[in-house]
Scaffold this active site. Structure first.
Site, short mmCIF file in Angstrom:
data_model
loop_
_atom_site.label_atom_id
_atom_site.label_comp_id
_atom_site.label_asym_id
_atom_site.label_seq_id
_atom_site.Cartn_x
_atom_site.Cartn_y
_atom_site.Cartn_z
N HIS A 143 0.84 -1.21 0.00
CA HIS A 143 0.00 0.00 0.00
C HIS A 143 0.86 1.25 0.00
O HIS A 143 2.05 1.22 0.33
CB HIS A 143 -1.01 -0.03 1.14
CG HIS A 143 -0.52 0.37 2.50
ND1 HIS A 143 -0.62 1.64 3.00
CD2 HIS A 143 0.04 -0.37 3.49
CE1 HIS A 143 -0.16 1.68 4.24
NE2 HIS A 143 0.26 0.47 4.57
N ASP A 173 6.17 2.98 7.18
CA ASP A 173 4.85 2.41 6.91
C ASP A 173 4.03 3.38 6.09
O ASP A 173 3.51 4.36 6.62
CB ASP A 173 4.15 2.12 8.24
CG ASP A 173 2.75 1.55 8.05
OD1 ASP A 173 2.43 1.08 6.94
OD2 ASP A 173 1.97 1.56 9.03
N GLU A 190 -5.28 1.56 2.56
CA GLU A 190 -5.02 0.47 3.49
C GLU A 190 -5.22 0.92 4.93
O GLU A 190 -5.77 0.20 5.76
CB GLU A 190 -3.61 -0.07 3.29
CG GLU A 190 -3.29 -1.35 4.05
CD GLU A 190 -2.70 -1.14 5.44
OE1 GLU A 190 -2.46 -2.14 6.13
OE2 GLU A 190 -2.49 0.03 5.84
N GLU A 191 -4.74 2.12 5.23
CA GLU A 191 -4.78 2.59 6.61
C GLU A 191 -6.21 2.76 7.12
O GLU A 191 -6.46 2.62 8.32
CB GLU A 191 -4.01 3.92 6.75
CG GLU A 191 -2.52 3.83 6.44
CD GLU A 191 -1.73 3.00 7.44
OE1 GLU A 191 -2.34 2.39 8.35
OE2 GLU A 191 -0.50 2.95 7.31
N ASP A 215 4.42 -4.60 3.37
CA ASP A 215 3.81 -3.39 3.95
C ASP A 215 4.92 -2.56 4.58
O ASP A 215 5.54 -1.73 3.93
CB ASP A 215 2.74 -3.82 4.94
CG ASP A 215 1.94 -2.65 5.52
OD1 ASP A 215 2.40 -1.51 5.42
OD2 ASP A 215 0.86 -2.89 6.08
N HIS A 233 2.96 5.45 12.72
CA HIS A 233 1.74 6.23 12.50
C HIS A 233 1.82 7.65 13.07
O HIS A 233 0.78 8.24 13.37
CB HIS A 233 0.52 5.50 13.05
CG HIS A 233 0.06 4.36 12.20
ND1 HIS A 233 -1.13 3.70 12.39
CD2 HIS A 233 0.64 3.74 11.13
CE1 HIS A 233 -1.26 2.74 11.49
NE2 HIS A 233 -0.18 2.74 10.71
#
Length: 722
Positions: free
Chosen positions: A359, A369, A406-407, A434, A540
């Site tokens: 993604h 990420d 995706e998130e 990922d 994140h």
């Protein structure tokens, strides 16, 4: 690419090749050693050598810098710019490329505030903007404020209760302490389970709202120096993330099982309010900077000592006197996602799709990420493009996918898989990447039929540490090697598998939380996931940016190169194999081990022998025996392997349960699913184990019968090849 470099790499691979059949003996001559699934190992080795010479650390660095120059949350103009960048690189490599749009339901934050309203004289107005001195990226005005995807809007003011990680066991302990969470705001820390499960647990116990914070014990100063001096989470760092109930189903919450195309009429959608994926109570994240005064002003019983985090005071469970007001105003709309799909048509079996995906969307910059994976994928595509220029064509079609959304809930991959369900019935594999690189420790997860395939791929890839990746991987998992902390993993590829049936390097099991979910658990496409991990405390947050990655993740981008090689080689070898390189014997052995564990659990819960596993054990033995027999036939490599390959592909699909799991019909795989109360980690034989979790003997017996039927079907498919 210089011919000399290709020649030298080819010589190195030939001289160090491993025999990739059962036994895996070290080669003793300079002749090409057999590669499981290939009649002509020399030709395949030469193709792989040419590919392996191409992925370039410097180009990977250029890709990552370009992809992370701006925050690019799903559906934004910056996200579309990354789609255009990836599409151009695909086209430059010679892939047939398209950008596919989907219309999906999710939120951006409009107004988010968390205020401490009691005790008097103590102030906290959150969320505090993320900042450390010296970071070049954290002040960009496009950085989205900390929020949770899929949280409803809401205004709640209530006393706070601390519930540790928010697991079912944690809520049970609160009940034993006579602490009632009904009508309260529950404060939980990240870790142990998926954030959506924390929200679900709190909702089920009657909480009015949830705050999720990052404790320095888990990924902050307790682990080591915090960013920018070290890789761990600084005081104001916040973990964003979706709390959508993906353990019910992933993808667009309004279209379970249906592709959310822009042309889909509203009559085909369910309302968000009716969707089982949508939480019912407001949830938002905080940094430990903001959670500190809340925790410090809780009274009530001391928390159980294992609940104590790293803030410098004794944690209490409450309720109160700390009281918090949450104000969440979410902007929900149908928004556009952009998947980038690049195809290399197969020359012999174009209808068999080998799919490889990563993604692209991120909560902020997403250096680790997911764009460490995107950069590695682009260098894998670079290598495939070089092969195409030489005249090579794969036997099967290879499809590289850059997923969006995706998130928010595995949206781009799920919608694409649902759209192409019929075509994917012939897909030999889906390969996922990922969080490709946050450090040097390689790990992988897959269905058992692909575990040896992954080990064999690792034997063909050089390690930046010298020798092969397989050798480096094996050293990591030596007895006495330091265990990986949960904060290092960034995924599940360093978790130990539920069963160990070989002394070889362990390959984990697939749960959820990434884009393989629709392929494996809904469609029965054999799937794998890879990563290279290390200390990673900025997950994140705004600090997961190029500066962090260059300093702590992979300064020379040599692990990016390694992951590009692994990812590309997975696709190449699966696409060109004469006989599909599955191992159903290992699959059967693992299932038998799962059943033995389930027997012990059933005896403990209901009494010895009260749950009869004889029928399902017989089915598992039949499946394992059929796997062993077909494995011997795979090694003979028949001249016309089409029927054999069809049986091998269909066996995995036979493990699907048409009606799905109890209460979760979207998940159809009898052997693997994300746990209802873990969300990320895999639950093996989920129908059975979740019945045991609930102490439901009748449901356990019914699910054992369902599992036995699935194993009998799969065994019959394998036995059908003569």
């Amino acid at each position: 690419m210089k011919p000399l470099s290709v020649l030298l790499l080819l010589i190195a691979i030939l001289s160090g090749a491993q025999k990739l059949e059962s036994g895996h003996k070290v080669g003793t001559s300079s002749d090409p050693q057999p590669i499981f699934g290939f009649r002509d190992a020399a030709a395949e080795t030469a193709t792989e050598a040419r590919f392996l010479a191409v992925p370039d650390p410097k180009l990977a660095e250029e890709h990552l810098r370009a992809l992370t120059k701006a925050p690019h949350m799903a559906g934004t103009v910056e996200d579309k710019a990354t789609a255009d960048y990836v599409a151009q690189k695909f086209r430059d490599a010679g892939l047939d490329t398209e950008i596919v749009e989907y219309k999906v339901w999710f939120n951006y934050p409009s107004e988010i505030s968390v205020d401490l309203t009691a005790p008097t004289g103590v102030e906290m107005h959150g969320p505090t903007r993320e900042h450390v001195d010296g970071d070049p990226y954290d002040d960009d005005p496009r950085v989205v404020m900390p929020f949770t995807g899929m949280s409803p809007s809401g205004d709640v003011e209530a006393d706070v209760v601390y519930a540790n990680y928010g697991t079912p066991d944690d809520f049970d302990k609160l009940e034993k302490l006579k602490v009632d969470v009904r009508g309260k705001i529950v404060l939980v820390r990240y870790g142990q389970n998926f954030r959506g499960v924390k929200a679900f647990d709190a909702q089920e116990h009657g909480a009015a709202g949830v705050i999720i914070y990052s404790d320095p014990f888990d990924d902050g100063w307790r682990r080591g120096d915090k960013y920018p001096d070290g890789p761990w989470r600084p005081d104001t760092g916040v973990q964003r993330g979706s709390i959508g109930y993906m353990f019910e189903f992933p993808g667009d919450p309004t279209t379970p099982g249906i592709a959310s195309l822009p042309s889909l009429p509203d009559s085909k959608r369910i309302s968000p309010e009716q969707s089982a994926q949508m939480p019912k109570i407001p949830v938002t994240p905080l940094s430990y900077h903001d959670a500190w005064p809340i925790l410090q002003h809780l009274s009530g019983p001391d928390s159980p000592r294992e609940w104590q985090g790293a803030l410098p005071f004794t944690y209490h469970v409450g309720p109160g006197p700390a009281r918090v007001k949450m104000h969440l105003k979410q902007d929900y709309q149908f928004r556009t996602l952009w998947d980038v799909i690049g195809r290399v048509p197969g020359s012999e079996s174009p209808d068999e799709w080998v799919v490889a995906g990563n993604h692209r969307d991120a909560w902020v910059y997403g250096a680790v990420d997911p764009n460490s994976g995107t950069a590695a994928m682009l260098e894998a595509v670079h290598g495939v493009g070089d092969l195409l220029k030489s005249g090579w064509k794969p036997k099967r079609t290879i499809i590289f996918c850059s997923w969006d959304g995706e998130e928010e809930g595995l949206m781009g991959s799920t919608e694409w898989a649902e759209q192409h369900e019929n075509e994917l019935s012939n897909a030999p594999a889906y390969f996922n990447m990922d969080v490709a690189v946050s450090g040097p420790k390689f790990g992988a997860s897959s269905v058992p039929s692909l575990k040896q395939f992954l080990r064999d791929i690792a034997k063909a890839v050089p390690s930046p540490k010298g020798g092969t990746l397989y050798e480096a991987w094996k050293k990591i998992d030596q007895p006495g090697s330091s265990p990986q902390s949960p904060a290092e993993s960034g995924g599940e590829n360093r978790r130990k598998p539920a069963a160990t049936v070989t002394s070889d390097v362990p390959v984990g099991d697939l749960g959820s939380g990434s884009d393989y979910s629709a392929f494996q658990q809904h469609l029965g496409v054999p799937s794998a996931d890879i990563s290279s991990t290390g200390p990673y405390g900025v997950y994140h947050s705004v600090f997961d940016n190029f500066a962090w990655f260059k300093k702590f993740g992979d300064p020379d981008f040599v692990y990016e190169q390694e992951m590009a090689r692994v990812f590309g080689l997975e696709a190449l070898r699966m696409a060109d194999a004469d006989v599909l390189p599955y191992d159903y014997e290992e699959y059967g052995k693992e299932i038998s081990a799962y059943l033995e564990t389930a027997r012990k659990r059933a005896d403990s819960k209901f009494g010895d022998g009260k749950i009869d596993l004889s029928a399902v054990n017989a089915a598992a033995r039949r499946f394992q025996d059929a796997g062993a027999k077909i494995l011997s036939k795979q090694k003979t490599s028949p001249r016309d392997p089409a029927r054999l390959n069809q049986a091998l592909r269909n066996a995995e699909r036979a493990l699907l349960v048409p009606e799905g799991l109890p209460h979760r019909p979207w998940f159809r795989h009898a052997i693997y699913a994300p746990g209802e109360y873990t969300g990320y980690a895999a639950v093996v034989i989920p129908g059975v184990n979740e019945a045991l979790d609930k102490g439901d003997a009748e449901r356990a017996r019914q699910q054992l019968a369902v599992l036995a039927s699935a194993l009998e079907r799969a065994a019959k498919v394998l036995e059908g090849y003569r």
